[in-house]
Design an enzyme around this catalytic site. Structure first.
Site, short mmCIF file in Angstrom:
data_model
loop_
_atom_site.label_atom_id
_atom_site.label_comp_id
_atom_site.label_asym_id
_atom_site.label_seq_id
_atom_site.Cartn_x
_atom_site.Cartn_y
_atom_site.Cartn_z
N ARG A 37 0.83 -1.22 0.00
CA ARG A 37 0.00 0.00 0.00
C ARG A 37 0.86 1.27 0.00
O ARG A 37 0.48 2.27 -0.61
CB ARG A 37 -0.96 -0.02 1.20
CG ARG A 37 -2.07 -1.04 0.96
CD ARG A 37 -3.10 -1.12 2.05
NE ARG A 37 -4.30 -1.77 1.53
CZ ARG A 37 -5.31 -2.16 2.27
NH1 ARG A 37 -5.29 -1.95 3.57
NH2 ARG A 37 -6.37 -2.74 1.73
N LYS A 198 -18.64 -18.69 0.00
CA LYS A 198 -20.09 -18.58 0.21
C LYS A 198 -20.82 -17.73 -0.81
O LYS A 198 -20.37 -16.63 -1.15
CB LYS A 198 -20.35 -18.00 1.61
CG LYS A 198 -19.88 -18.93 2.73
CD LYS A 198 -20.22 -18.34 4.07
CE LYS A 198 -19.98 -19.35 5.19
NZ LYS A 198 -20.36 -18.79 6.49
N GLY A 355 -9.12 -9.79 -1.41
CA GLY A 355 -8.01 -10.36 -0.63
C GLY A 355 -7.56 -11.74 -1.05
O GLY A 355 -6.39 -11.95 -1.38
N GLY A 378 -13.05 -4.39 -0.07
CA GLY A 378 -14.46 -3.97 -0.07
C GLY A 378 -14.82 -3.06 -1.23
O GLY A 378 -15.87 -3.22 -1.86
#
Length: 397
Positions: A37, A198, A355, A378
């Site tokens: 980052r 999921k 991720g 996100g």
């Protein structure tokens, strides 16, 4: 055509430039364990310094919940940033008030200052306008270079843009241009690979993609939910049986928009969830009741590669199998290497993010060979879901 202003649209010489960066780096025993980052924001900081700006960095770290927490101070990051930048980086132990005001007043052109964690103030996450105005008072211009925080409407990402002329930094610009190529205005055919555990965490994502892409490859644990919804016995595999109706409605909407959904036709199954567990390849119609699906079988891998060969654009989120455990990484690695080869040959625009996806592409050794790999979790997912991102919308205004 860009919908937002970039550093090409401004002369920052002699100006105080507030730059929102993502310095929320992983730390272990007081040392930074991954500097990705920091590396991403260096070009913007360097360019502004070289052009004679006074660069004032805004960032958050951890989740201090609006209170001062010394364990979540950005001070250790200032030293690492200075080392990477090759120039001194000052530090202010607050992001508003007399301390930063005093330091900023004494800055000279080309100086860099990092302000303390914006989330030490509860008003940051509430997007309080008064707090945004206090931040803005430290600068003449605002540059957002933190795409990973762009899905949050916070004072330092959205509120501040109402008080200062606002621009996209180079990392933000690269991300937005790559995303536009991925789903905004892509070359067709477009293939999306969506994996992971999921369906419940990716319902919006699957629904949005089913209406936008030519082929949607579903892998990982979520494929089992679709197979079960179609009446197949998935044995002891990870499966959300209660989402059968959701899976069927996604299949139906894909069909009505002409999107091919590619589900596994064969699978690698094992009785134990561990590396090198005894395993076999079976048709998805013949999964033993005491076994679990841990990866795609060779026929399914062949179909995925065939679609990647046809594609002009690939968007990828989530692994195809339990890639952390060998040999259940075979499908993820084979698909990733094939996509990388097509990208190298200029046949494919490949955009990946999230991720687990970054870890999986690192594992396959191809993370640098994709057109663009987003480190934003996100924000990348919300963009793939078709949701507007407040930090990006604010730059368009």
């Amino acid at each position: 055509m860009t919908l937002f202003k970039t550093l090409d649209d401004v002369d920052p010489a002699g100006k105080r430039v507030l730059v929102r960066v993502d310095l929320n780096v992983p730390m272990q025993d007081g040392a930074i364990s991954d500097t990705t980052r920091i590396d991403r924001v260096l070009p913007t900081i360097r360019e502004l310094c070289d052009k004679g700006a006074k660069v004032i960095l805004l960032a958050h770290f951890g989740r201090p919940k609006g209170k001062v927490d010394p364990s979540q101070s950005l001070e250790p990051v200032a030293a690492a940033l200075a080392q990477k930048l090759g120039r001194p980086v000052g530090f202010a132990d607050d992001c508003v008030g007399p301390v930063p005001e005093g330091i900023v007043a004494n800055m000279t052109d080309g100086d860099v200052l990092l302000l303390e964690n914006t989330r030490f103030h509860a008003e940051e996450e509430k997007n309080d306008d008064g707090f945004a105005a206090r931040l803005a008072s430290l600068g003449d211009l605002y540059v957002n270079d933190a795409f990973s925080a762009a899905h949050r409407a916070h004072a330092s990402t959205e509120g501040i843009t109402h008080h200062l002329p606002s621009y996209a930094g180079r990392a933000m610009q690269a991300e937005l241009e790559a995303l536009e190529k991925g789903l905004g205005d892509p070359s067709r055919p477009v293939v999306a690979i969506v994996g992971g555990a999921k369906v419940s965490t990716k319902i919006d994502l699957l629904s949005n993609l089913a209406g936008k892409v030519n082929c949607l490859v579903i892998g990982g644990g979520m494929a089992n939910t679709f197979l079960a919804a179609l009446g197949k016995d998935v044995g002891k595999s990870l499966c959300e049986h209660d989402l059968a109706d959701t899976a069927l409605s996604i299949l139906k909407s894909a069909e009505s928009s002409g999107c091919v959904i590619l589900l596994p036709v064969d699978a690698v199954v094992a009785r134990e969830f561990k590396a090198d567990a005894a395993n076999e390849v079976v048709s998805v119609d013949r999964v033993p009741s005491d076994a679990m699906i841990l990866d795609l079988g060779p026929a399914s891998i062949g179909q995925v590669k065939e679609w990647i060969s046809k594609a002009r654009t690939l968007v990828w989120n989530g692994p195809l199998g339990a890639f952390e455990l060998r040999p259940f990484d075979a499908a993820t690695v084979a698909a990733a290497k094939h996509a990388a080869a097509r990208t190298r040959g200029a046949h494919l625009v490949s955009v990946a993010g999230g991720g687990d996806t970054v870890s999986a592409l690192n594992h396959a050794g191809v993370v640098d060979e994709f057109t663009y790999v987003s480190t934003a979790g996100g924000a990348f997912l919300e963009w793939m879901e078709g949701k507007p991102l407040p930090g990006v919308e604010a730059l368009k205004a």
